[in-house]
Design a protein around this motif. Structure first.
Motif, PDB file in Angstrom:
ATOM      1  N   GLY A   1       8.150   2.062  42.189  1.00 45.14           N
ATOM      2  CA  GLY A   1       9.160   2.594  41.271  1.00 45.14           C
ATOM      3  C   GLY A   1       9.782   1.555  40.368  1.00 45.14           C
ATOM      4  O   GLY A   1      10.706   1.871  39.611  1.00 45.14           O
ATOM      5  N   ASP A   2       9.302   0.316  40.416  1.00 41.59           N
ATOM      6  CA  ASP A   2       9.829  -0.725  39.533  1.00 41.59           C
ATOM      7  C   ASP A   2       9.323  -0.496  38.107  1.00 41.59           C
ATOM      8  O   ASP A   2       8.132  -0.245  37.898  1.00 41.59           O
ATOM      9  CB  ASP A   2       9.398  -2.112  40.011  1.00 41.59           C
ATOM     10  N   GLU A   3      10.242  -0.598  37.139  1.00 40.63           N
ATOM     11  CA  GLU A   3       9.869  -0.394  35.741  1.00 40.63           C
ATOM     12  C   GLU A   3       9.323  -1.686  35.147  1.00 40.63           C
ATOM     13  O   GLU A   3       9.893  -2.753  35.312  1.00 40.63           O
ATOM     14  CB  GLU A   3      11.070   0.121  34.956  1.00 40.63           C
ATOM     15  N   LEU A   4       8.178  -1.547  34.466  1.00 44.00           N
ATOM     16  CA  LEU A   4       7.478  -2.719  33.950  1.00 44.00           C
ATOM     17  C   LEU A   4       8.184  -3.318  32.744  1.00 44.00           C
ATOM     18  O   LEU A   4       8.219  -4.544  32.577  1.00 44.00           O
ATOM     19  CB  LEU A   4       6.044  -2.320  33.589  1.00 44.00           C
ATOM     20  N   THR A   5       8.739  -2.467  31.881  1.00 45.11           N
ATOM     21  CA  THR A   5       9.479  -2.902  30.693  1.00 45.11           C
ATOM     22  C   THR A   5      10.653  -1.956  30.490  1.00 45.11           C
ATOM     23  O   THR A   5      10.802  -0.964  31.208  1.00 45.11           O
ATOM     24  CB  THR A   5       8.601  -2.864  29.415  1.00 45.11           C
ATOM     25  N   ALA A   6      11.447  -2.244  29.491  1.00 42.30           N
ATOM     26  CA  ALA A   6      12.460  -1.275  29.059  1.00 42.30           C
ATOM     27  C   ALA A   6      11.753  -0.077  28.425  1.00 42.30           C
ATOM     28  O   ALA A   6      10.578  -0.147  28.065  1.00 42.30           O
ATOM     29  CB  ALA A   6      13.413  -1.933  28.058  1.00 42.30           C
ATOM     30  N   PHE A   7      12.467   1.035  28.286  1.00 47.68           N
ATOM     31  CA  PHE A   7      11.908   2.224  27.634  1.00 47.68           C
ATOM     32  C   PHE A   7      11.927   2.002  26.123  1.00 47.68           C
ATOM     33  O   PHE A   7      12.884   2.346  25.441  1.00 47.68           O
ATOM     34  CB  PHE A   7      12.717   3.466  28.015  1.00 47.68           C
ATOM     35  N   ARG A   8      10.801   1.438  25.620  1.00 51.26           N
ATOM     36  CA  ARG A   8      10.789   1.035  24.215  1.00 51.26           C
ATOM     37  C   ARG A   8       9.626   1.609  23.410  1.00 51.26           C
ATOM     38  O   ARG A   8       9.613   1.493  22.193  1.00 51.26           O
ATOM     39  CB  ARG A   8      10.743  -0.491  24.108  1.00 51.26           C
ATOM     40  N   TYR A   9       8.670   2.261  24.072  1.00 47.94           N
ATOM     41  CA  TYR A   9       7.452   2.675  23.367  1.00 47.94           C
ATOM     42  C   TYR A   9       7.484   4.146  22.979  1.00 47.94           C
ATOM     43  O   TYR A   9       7.985   4.992  23.711  1.00 47.94           O
ATOM     44  CB  TYR A   9       6.224   2.365  24.216  1.00 47.94           C
ATOM     45  N   ASP A  10       6.919   4.438  21.809  1.00 50.93           N
ATOM     46  CA  ASP A  10       6.868   5.812  21.302  1.00 50.93           C
ATOM     47  C   ASP A  10       5.691   6.587  21.885  1.00 50.93           C
ATOM     48  O   ASP A  10       5.708   7.822  21.941  1.00 50.93           O
ATOM     49  CB  ASP A  10       6.742   5.807  19.775  1.00 50.93           C
ATOM     50  N   GLN A  11       4.650   5.880  22.296  1.00 52.27           N
ATOM     51  CA  GLN A  11       3.447   6.497  22.837  1.00 52.27           C
ATOM     52  C   GLN A  11       2.707   5.448  23.647  1.00 52.27           C
ATOM     53  O   GLN A  11       2.710   4.252  23.301  1.00 52.27           O
ATOM     54  CB  GLN A  11       2.563   7.015  21.697  1.00 52.27           C
ATOM     55  N   VAL A  12       2.055   5.869  24.735  1.00 50.22           N
ATOM     56  CA  VAL A  12       1.300   4.940  25.576  1.00 50.22           C
ATOM     57  C   VAL A  12       0.036   5.633  26.087  1.00 50.22           C
ATOM     58  O   VAL A  12      -0.068   6.861  26.089  1.00 50.22           O
ATOM     59  CB  VAL A  12       2.134   4.445  26.785  1.00 50.22           C
ATOM     60  N   SER A  13      -0.918   4.815  26.537  1.00 50.31           N
ATOM     61  CA  SER A  13      -2.121   5.301  27.210  1.00 50.31           C
ATOM     62  C   SER A  13      -2.205   4.640  28.578  1.00 50.31           C
ATOM     63  O   SER A  13      -1.623   3.573  28.788  1.00 50.31           O
ATOM     64  CB  SER A  13      -3.370   4.973  26.390  1.00 50.31           C
ATOM     65  N   PRO A  14      -2.923   5.239  29.536  1.00 48.53           N
ATOM     66  CA  PRO A  14      -3.018   4.656  30.879  1.00 48.53           C
ATOM     67  C   PRO A  14      -3.663   3.267  30.849  1.00 48.53           C
ATOM     68  O   PRO A  14      -4.427   2.931  29.932  1.00 48.53           O
ATOM     69  CB  PRO A  14      -3.900   5.647  31.644  1.00 48.53           C
TER      70      PRO A  14
END
Length: 453
Positions: free
Chosen positions: A63-76
């Protein structure tokens, strides 16, 4: 003392809520990551994307977050990197949370042969996983690397000329073709002066450009080619399979045979050019697992590679493809499954027909009177037809619902969780997303082969 006792009672209550009550002997599932996200995806390479508001990041299985919530879209994540977008520009993120390729490109593609296709200021080039520009942004069109070479284009419209570069960015085959496709199995389809042929990796013609049409890739050593409206096949040596072209349409080889059409009727050729199944059917599908669906006079059957019809005394409204030795068939609007001896394993009593009903891990989804369940290869209803929806099994569990509430059932038909969730996704790497009250979290199957790291 009283404070410690209260704390102990609180911890016990929390554990009781987290570890769901299930029947004895059934699998156990815990809510490993609580519902706090606005969206959640599947785990891939140890990470899953999650959404908060309109922004994305990734989390670990803890459950650790890799980065801040900054991206508009992502892929696996794929091979250690994930494609990310911010402000209309694409880049790549590593599993350490660092943008190894900054979000600066108008387009980015997946990595292949260590390089990714990217577009900058209207031109295409290639970058490596460190973000270095290995191939300059000078091409008007390009395709990803395959077999160590990439098809690239200079010019637009009628002035397009295609060639190939290597992974160092050097010209391997000059830009001289009207069109070129990626290499596959050492050959690439190219067009010159309106005709198609195939070249090798040094640019030599293995099949001259003499065909009006040609497949962009070889399948099982052959590619369909067309000249003067008739289809033939060429092998990777450049030799034509048939001495005389008779066929009006052709597919790609699958399971050792290829579908062909002559005078409006379909049949199958083998790899020596013989008609293994005569052209006598109105429609056919490709061979899979030794059989192909065939249709004549509106009725479907299955034919073997020897040309023998499986359902000798019966033709059906629809037939599927074999999986785990069984195939779904429909007669008079009702479905069942037939084995390779042509015998049904259960009565014609099910309503649901489709790819989702293929057998996997010994079970297939069925529907009766609008309710879903699962049957075994022996025809027994392991999961009774009582659910409004049912997904596919993953990690020996399946998500089912009644009245809009979801839960999990195991491969023995035993409930693993109550029907209390608003949604449950498929398990991936031992975890499945779930939602409750508009928020998403993750379930973890105890005993999964995947670790909690």
């Amino acid at each position: 003392m009283k404070r410690n006792k209260l704390l102990s009672m609180a911890l016990s209550a929390a554990l009781t809520v987290s570890l769901l009550v299930v029947p004895a002997g059934a699998a156990s599932v815990i809510e490993s990551i609580p519902c706090r996200y606005d969206g959640a995806g599947d785990f891939s390479e140890g990470y899953a994307w999650v959404k908060m508001g309109q922004k994305y990041t990734f989390i670990t299985k803890k459950g650790d977050e890799l980065t801040a919530f900054r991206y508009d879209q992502v892929s696996p994540f794929n091979n250690g990197t994930a494609m990310v977008w911010r402000g209309g520009k694409g880049g790549f993120l590593s599993t350490t949370g660092r943008e190894v390729v900054p979000c600066m490109f108008d387009e980015v593609g997946d990595f292949s042969d260590g390089l990714a296709l990217a577009k900058l200021d209207g031109k295409y080039g290639f970058i490596n996983k460190s973000g270095q520009n290995i191939v300059s942004f000078k091409f008007d069109r390009a395709e990803s690397f395959s077999d160590g070479l990439a098809a690239v284009c200079i010019g637009t419209g009628e002035n397009e000329k295609w060639g190939f570069i290597n992974t160092l960015g050097a010209t391997a085959i000059p830009t001289q073709f009207d069109r070129a496709y990626s290499f596959s199995g050492g050959l690439a389809a190219v067009s010159l002066n309106g005709k198609w042929g195939y070249i090798g990796k040094t640019g030599q013609f293995v099949v001259p450009c003499v065909y009006d049409d040609a497949a962009p890739f070889f399948s099982e050593g052959f590619a369909p080619v067309c000249r003067d409206g008739k289809w033939n096949f060429v092998g990777t040596s450049g030799k034509e399979l048939l001495s005389e072209t008779l066929y009006d349409a052709a597919g790609n080889f699958s399971d050792g045979l290829v579908r062909v059409r002559r005078s409006g009727k379909w049949g199958f050729l083998n790899q020596t050019g013989g008609e293994a199944v005569p052209c006598q059917y109105d429609d056919v599908s490709d061979f899979q697992n030794g059989y192909a669906p065939v249709m004549r006079n509106g009725r479907w059957n299955l034919v073997s590679k020897a040309g023998k019809e499986l359902l000798s005394n019966l033709s059906c409204d629809q037939v599927g493809n074999f999986s785990e030795g069984l195939v779904q068939v429909m007669l008079n609007g009702k479905c069942t499954f037939v084995n390779q001896a042509g015998k049904t394993i259960a009565p014609y009593q099910y309503d649901f027909f489709g790819e989702a009903s293929s057998f996997a891990d010994g079970l297939a989804k069925v529907q009766r009177n609008g309710k879903y369940g699962f049957i075994s290869v022996g025809g027994a209803e392991i999961v009774p037809c009582r659910y409004d929806t049912a997904s596919a099994f993953s990690d020996s569990l399946v998500s089912v619902s009644i009245g809009g509430k979801y839960g999990l059932v195991d491969h023995l038909g035993k409930p693993v969780t109550p029907l209390e969730y608003d949604s449950i996704g498929d398990f991936s790497e031992g975890r499945a997303s779930f939602s409750r009250g508009g928020k998403y979290g993750y379930l973890y199957k105890i005993g999964s082969k995947y670790t909690t790291n």
